[in-house]
Design a protein around this motif. Sequence first.
Motif, mmCIF file in Angstrom:
data_model
loop_
_atom_site.group_PDB
_atom_site.id
_atom_site.type_symbol
_atom_site.label_atom_id
_atom_site.label_comp_id
_atom_site.label_asym_id
_atom_site.label_seq_id
_atom_site.Cartn_x
_atom_site.Cartn_y
_atom_site.Cartn_z
ATOM 1 N N GLY A 174 -32.298 -54.930 -19.584
ATOM 2 C CA GLY A 174 -32.537 -54.095 -20.525
ATOM 3 C C GLY A 174 -31.963 -52.571 -19.947
ATOM 4 N N SER A 175 -32.227 -51.672 -20.773
ATOM 5 C CA SER A 175 -31.869 -50.328 -20.474
ATOM 6 C C SER A 175 -33.007 -49.791 -19.331
ATOM 7 N N SER A 176 -34.079 -50.331 -19.287
ATOM 8 C CA SER A 176 -35.220 -50.036 -18.369
ATOM 9 C C SER A 176 -35.165 -50.871 -17.044
ATOM 10 N N GLY A 177 -34.342 -51.726 -16.726
ATOM 11 C CA GLY A 177 -34.381 -52.561 -15.686
ATOM 12 C C GLY A 177 -33.639 -53.934 -15.692
ATOM 13 N N ASN A 178 -32.585 -54.174 -14.570
ATOM 14 C CA ASN A 178 -32.052 -55.270 -14.607
ATOM 15 C C ASN A 178 -31.903 -55.895 -13.316
ATOM 16 N N CYS A 179 -32.167 -57.385 -13.546
ATOM 17 C CA CYS A 179 -32.367 -58.141 -12.218
ATOM 18 C C CYS A 179 -31.997 -59.457 -12.692
ATOM 19 N N ILE A 180 -30.726 -60.243 -12.330
ATOM 20 C CA ILE A 180 -30.400 -61.495 -12.511
ATOM 21 C C ILE A 180 -30.246 -62.378 -11.585
ATOM 22 N N TYR A 181 -30.638 -63.837 -11.703
ATOM 23 C CA TYR A 181 -30.494 -64.504 -10.501
ATOM 24 C C TYR A 181 -29.312 -65.383 -10.748
ATOM 25 N N VAL A 182 -28.533 -65.921 -9.772
ATOM 26 C CA VAL A 182 -27.431 -66.904 -10.082
ATOM 27 C C VAL A 182 -27.419 -67.809 -8.623
ATOM 28 N N GLY A 183 -27.297 -68.921 -8.730
ATOM 29 C CA GLY A 183 -27.395 -69.821 -7.462
ATOM 30 C C GLY A 183 -27.042 -71.118 -7.670
ATOM 31 N N THR A 184 -27.217 -71.797 -6.545
ATOM 32 C CA THR A 184 -26.607 -73.324 -6.197
ATOM 33 C C THR A 184 -28.075 -73.872 -5.417
ATOM 34 N N GLU A 185 -28.204 -75.153 -5.174
ATOM 35 C CA GLU A 185 -29.288 -75.598 -4.194
ATOM 36 C C GLU A 185 -29.027 -74.943 -2.981
ATOM 37 N N ALA A 186 -27.804 -74.579 -2.514
ATOM 38 C CA ALA A 186 -27.584 -73.939 -1.161
ATOM 39 C C ALA A 186 -27.598 -72.517 -1.133
ATOM 40 N N THR A 187 -27.498 -71.791 -2.350
ATOM 41 C CA THR A 187 -26.976 -70.419 -2.300
ATOM 42 C C THR A 187 -27.929 -69.697 -3.389
ATOM 43 N N HIS A 188 -28.473 -68.409 -3.022
ATOM 44 C CA HIS A 188 -29.345 -67.865 -3.918
ATOM 45 C C HIS A 188 -29.203 -66.426 -3.920
ATOM 46 N N LEU A 189 -28.715 -65.881 -5.072
ATOM 47 C CA LEU A 189 -28.077 -64.409 -5.319
ATOM 48 C C LEU A 189 -29.002 -63.752 -6.211
ATOM 49 N N LEU A 190 -29.029 -62.521 -6.041
ATOM 50 C CA LEU A 190 -29.428 -61.813 -7.226
ATOM 51 C C LEU A 190 -28.117 -60.565 -7.565
ATOM 52 N N VAL A 191 -27.970 -60.371 -8.787
ATOM 53 C CA VAL A 191 -27.236 -59.412 -9.271
ATOM 54 C C VAL A 191 -28.087 -58.326 -9.760
ATOM 55 N N ASP A 192 -28.208 -57.093 -9.055
ATOM 56 C CA ASP A 192 -28.908 -55.954 -9.548
ATOM 57 C C ASP A 192 -30.573 -56.221 -8.919
ATOM 58 N N ALA A 193 -31.353 -55.032 -8.608
ATOM 59 C CA ALA A 193 -32.398 -55.013 -8.331
ATOM 60 C C ALA A 193 -33.230 -53.911 -8.924
ATOM 61 N N GLY A 194 -33.112 -53.648 -10.292
ATOM 62 C CA GLY A 194 -33.597 -52.654 -11.027
ATOM 63 C C GLY A 194 -34.964 -52.821 -11.320
ATOM 64 N N ILE A 195 -35.692 -53.604 -10.897
ATOM 65 C CA ILE A 195 -37.220 -53.800 -11.343
ATOM 66 C C ILE A 195 -37.952 -53.570 -10.011
ATOM 67 N N SER A 196 -39.573 -53.333 -10.091
ATOM 68 C CA SER A 196 -40.138 -53.345 -9.034
ATOM 69 C C SER A 196 -39.989 -54.858 -7.892
ATOM 70 N N GLY A 197 -40.283 -54.357 -6.818
ATOM 71 C CA GLY A 197 -40.329 -55.689 -5.727
ATOM 72 C C GLY A 197 -41.147 -56.640 -6.197
ATOM 73 N N LYS A 198 -42.367 -56.143 -6.766
ATOM 74 C CA LYS A 198 -43.329 -57.330 -7.095
ATOM 75 C C LYS A 198 -42.843 -58.065 -8.419
#
Length: 266
Positions: A9-33
């Motif tokens: 959303g316009s207030s924060g974006n964080c999307i996970y994409v992955g496989t069994e072997a690989t784990h990625l985030l697209v953007d980190a626009g929300i708190s670490g928690k």
Amino acid sequence: MELCSIASGSSGNCIYVGTEATHLLVDAGISGKRTECGLNSLGLSGRDLDGILITHEHSDHISGLGVMSRKYHIPIYATAGTIEAIRSNSSLGRIEEELFVPIEADKTFILKDIQVSPMRTSHDAVCPVAYRFRHGRQKIAIATDLGTYNDYTVECLKGMDVLFLEANHDVNMLQVGPYPYSLKQRILGDRGHLSNESSGQLLGKLLHDKLQAVVLGHLSRENNMPQLAYETVRVELAMGNSGYRGDEFPITVAKRDEVSEKICIA
């Protein structure tokens, strides 16, 4: 390969994409928690991440980047211009130089068993990109913050199994809403955000028989509503000449403040 929106959303974006072997985030626009809680709901933690891919330097895409990268020493992939903008953002705190990995639009790179292909986008940032992912024959694209689209955009997004596509605002809500005139013009401009109508029109050019899921994301809190975005995109598809109807494909809207349903490519 799978996709899950942790927040969009316009207030924060964080999307996970992955496989069994690989784990990625697209953007980190929300708190670490919140990011950590989202990963935990997927059976993961920040320790499992192989990289954070940044689309551009606006705060709703990087506000949690410093915390996550420092805590887990996660590589950060972004264009050189975006990296420089991140470095100059004092609110993120110090991020180790060795964590930054420069990437370029239209130059594919490999992260373990995922092929990543950045693509250019039209947005009022230094050097923004969207990302496409490939694992074997499986393909996912995440494309938000698109002020406009052209033949290049369409060509890049063709043939995906899963599409995460911006539907930022309803034009009428924006025009009569409380935003100052200059901000309205920025959002409506070619380097702003994609409206519901434009999102539906772009999607109409991308439909194909093997498309498994469409997720509408990056909705404005003030200038859009999930049901409105969904219905407007469906109407645009019905009015288009793609040969498909909106109800032939599963279309969902990513949640703003909650983890959305995980999508796994069949």
